[in-house]
Motif scaffolding. Structure first.
Motif, PDB file in Angstrom:
ATOM      1  N   GLY A 449       0.837  -1.206   0.000  1.00  0.00           N
ATOM      2  CA  GLY A 449       0.000   0.000   0.000  1.00  0.00           C
ATOM      3  C   GLY A 449       0.865   1.246   0.000  1.00  0.00           C
ATOM      4  N   VAL A 450       0.327   2.323  -0.559  1.00  0.00           N
ATOM      5  CA  VAL A 450       1.002   3.616  -0.579  1.00  0.00           C
ATOM      6  C   VAL A 450      -0.025   4.654  -0.150  1.00  0.00           C
ATOM      7  CG1 VAL A 450       2.159   5.366  -1.976  1.00  0.00           C
ATOM      8  CG2 VAL A 450       2.594   2.924  -2.410  1.00  0.00           C
ATOM      9  N   VAL A 451       0.303   5.430   0.879  1.00  0.00           N
ATOM     10  CA  VAL A 451      -0.584   6.489   1.350  1.00  0.00           C
ATOM     11  C   VAL A 451      -0.261   7.781   0.602  1.00  0.00           C
ATOM     12  CG1 VAL A 451      -1.180   7.934   3.336  1.00  0.00           C
ATOM     13  CG2 VAL A 451      -0.936   5.461   3.616  1.00  0.00           C
ATOM     14  N   ILE A 452      -1.313   8.504   0.226  1.00  0.00           N
ATOM     15  CA  ILE A 452      -1.164   9.806  -0.433  1.00  0.00           C
ATOM     16  C   ILE A 452      -1.795  10.860   0.468  1.00  0.00           C
ATOM     17  CG2 ILE A 452      -1.669  11.205  -2.455  1.00  0.00           C
ATOM     18  CD1 ILE A 452      -1.874   8.665  -4.082  1.00  0.00           C
ATOM     19  N   GLU A 453      -0.975  11.800   0.923  1.00  0.00           N
ATOM     20  CA  GLU A 453      -1.473  12.913   1.744  1.00  0.00           C
ATOM     21  C   GLU A 453      -1.644  14.144   0.862  1.00  0.00           C
ATOM     22  OE1 GLU A 453       0.809  11.665   5.906  1.00  0.00           O
ATOM     23  OE2 GLU A 453       1.361  13.498   4.852  1.00  0.00           O
TER      24      GLU A 453
END
Length: 455
Positions: A449-453
């Motif tokens: 998973g990759v979080v995008i803020e």
């Protein structure tokens, strides 16, 4: 199931399955984070934990064998084994109930009966979805931190070089995997490599604050202690602090921390409008590229991106996105106001996406792009073995138990409608997948998973 103990006006509803259908309708209202979880059967009891082992791979062999050593019983070969890693899965019981008074409801008892079942179903869905979300972003019991763990910033600048640095969130700095693949605390290991500002240091312990002042969702503020002094130039307030094994967190325009996000300026549509750090398609594609470089499998042919509607709005305002859909404004994408599938990503709007209070530029939104295996759900295997009773109706709907109990009070007037679920979620690691196995892979423990803020 016996229904003779229930009021006559409710027996047709139960007999024809209306009650279960109303509960299921609530369950299917908005499935999001739980939908990506791989389901496993948990053989232990409530409150217990189980440590599961995942095997790794062996590095490819690119050096030819030496013919002169091809002798004896081993033919010149030295046995090698694959590495292992572990994750911990715990289960607990969750549930709630609502009462129905058959006297006070009067002629509306049937409608209220179904409404209660539907409300219970929605509550059960939202509860499980939020537990899954909290595990994804916040990590689980005995884990190495969630998908925003190991990414934080300095909160108090050092006036002189020192080993203790105050940070906004210590999740992701508490545990690591040892050489045997076991999750151990940082203090029980040889230390963790952490980049503070521009330089790398060895972390030896992390201590939580007595009073939590973290601004991150589910965050824990605290102090990181390093084996050597951290330079003043690295420990400036707001400087990034990133563990070497941290999951990837992306921000528009390559911002290094959450506090560096810049708000849009001007009115949208005007020549002076500057979008700022809102979600754009290029940031999403960067997340997809990172997942593909780690060879993360897709979910039914696409990666899932869970985001809130404000981030979706930023996507629709993105210039690259509009260029991609130029001439297609009559498409379902624009008419419905949501993206179903685009460039290998399936966008799923949800109201459960975590929000963070403004740090000066506006509310901070977090999307997560993930592939198959990012989350594990453990369901108690004994839940379907709970015996039925003459005094209750029991329905098992997707692992959630719906219990309808006949009136047992002195006046035989109050029916109890309840639900419960026994299970838990965990984040499996992929630390054994390293550049020696997949050259394009990263050192992150959590790779799926990759979080995008964004704002």
């Amino acid at each position: 199931m016996a229904i003779d103990n229930f009021p006559a006006q409710l027996q047709p509803i139960i007999q024809q399955g209306y009650l279960a259908r109303e509960f299921t309708a609530g369950l299917q209202s908005r499935i999001a984070f739980r939908a990506i979880a791989d389901r496993e059967i948990f053989p232990n009891r409530i409150g217990e934990s189980i440590t599961k082992t995942r095997k790794g791979l062996k590095a490819p062999v690119t050096t030819p064998m030496n013919p002169s050593q091809n002798t004896n019983f081993d033919n010149g070969l030295t046995p090698s084994s694959w590495s292992v890693e572990q994750y911990t899965l715990s289960i607990n019981q969750y549930g709630d109930t609502i009462d129905l008074n058959v006297v006070s409801e009067g002629v509306g008892i049937a409608d209220q009966f179904l409404a209660n079942a539907n409300t219970n179903g929605i509550q059960a869905l939202q509860s499980l979805d939020r537990i899954a979300r909290n595990t994804l972003f916040g990590g689980g019991i005995g884990g190495v931190g969630g998908y925003i763990g190991g990414n934080t910033r300095v909160t108090t600048a050092l006036s002189a070089a020192g080993a203790d640095v105050a940070v906004d969130d210590i999740r992701g700095f508490l545990s690591l995997l040892n050489s045997s693949g076991q999750v151990v605390s940082v203090g029980q290991s040889s230390g963790m490599t952490v980049t503070v500002g521009s330089n790398a240091y060895t972390l030896i312990t992390a201590t939580a604050d007595a009073v939590n002042v973290s601004t991150a969702p589910l965050g824990k503020s605290g102090t990181l202690t390093f084996s050597t002094s951290v330079a003043v130039s690295d420990a400036v307030a707001g400087s990034p602090v990133v563990a070497s094994t941290a999951p990837l967190v992306l921000r528009p325009n390559n911002r290094l921390t959450t506090a560096q996000l810049v708000a849009p300026t001007g009115n949208y549509g005007s020549s002076t409008y500057v979008p700022g750090d809102t979600l754009g398609i290029q940031t999403v594609l960067a997340a997809v590229a990172a997942l593909r470089m780690n060879n993360v499998p897709t979910i039914d042919g696409a990666y899932h991106c869970y985001l809130d509607d404000q981030q979706m709005l930023g996507l629709f305002r993105d210039g690259d996105f509009k260029y991609l859909y130029r001439g297609a404004y009559g498409s379902d994408t624009y008419r419905a106001g949501s993206v179903v599938e685009l460039l290998g990503v399936r966008f799923i709007p949800t109201t459960e996406a975590p929000l963070q209070a403004s740090l000066g530029a506006g509310v901070i939104h977090r999307a997560i792009v993930c592939g198959q295996g990012a989350l594990i759900e453990g369901d108690y295997n004994g839940v379907v073995e709970i015996p039925d009773s003459d005094r209750a109706l029991i329905e098992n709907l997707d692992g959630i138990m719906m219990i309808t109990r006949e009136p047992l009070d002195r006046l035989k007037q109050i029916i109890a409608q309840s639900w419960y679920w026994i299970g838990g979620f965990a984040l499996p690691t992929d630390a054994t997948v390293n550049p020696s196995i997949i050259p394009t892979s990263t050192n992150s423990y959590l790779k799926r998973g990759v979080v995008i803020e964004s704002l």
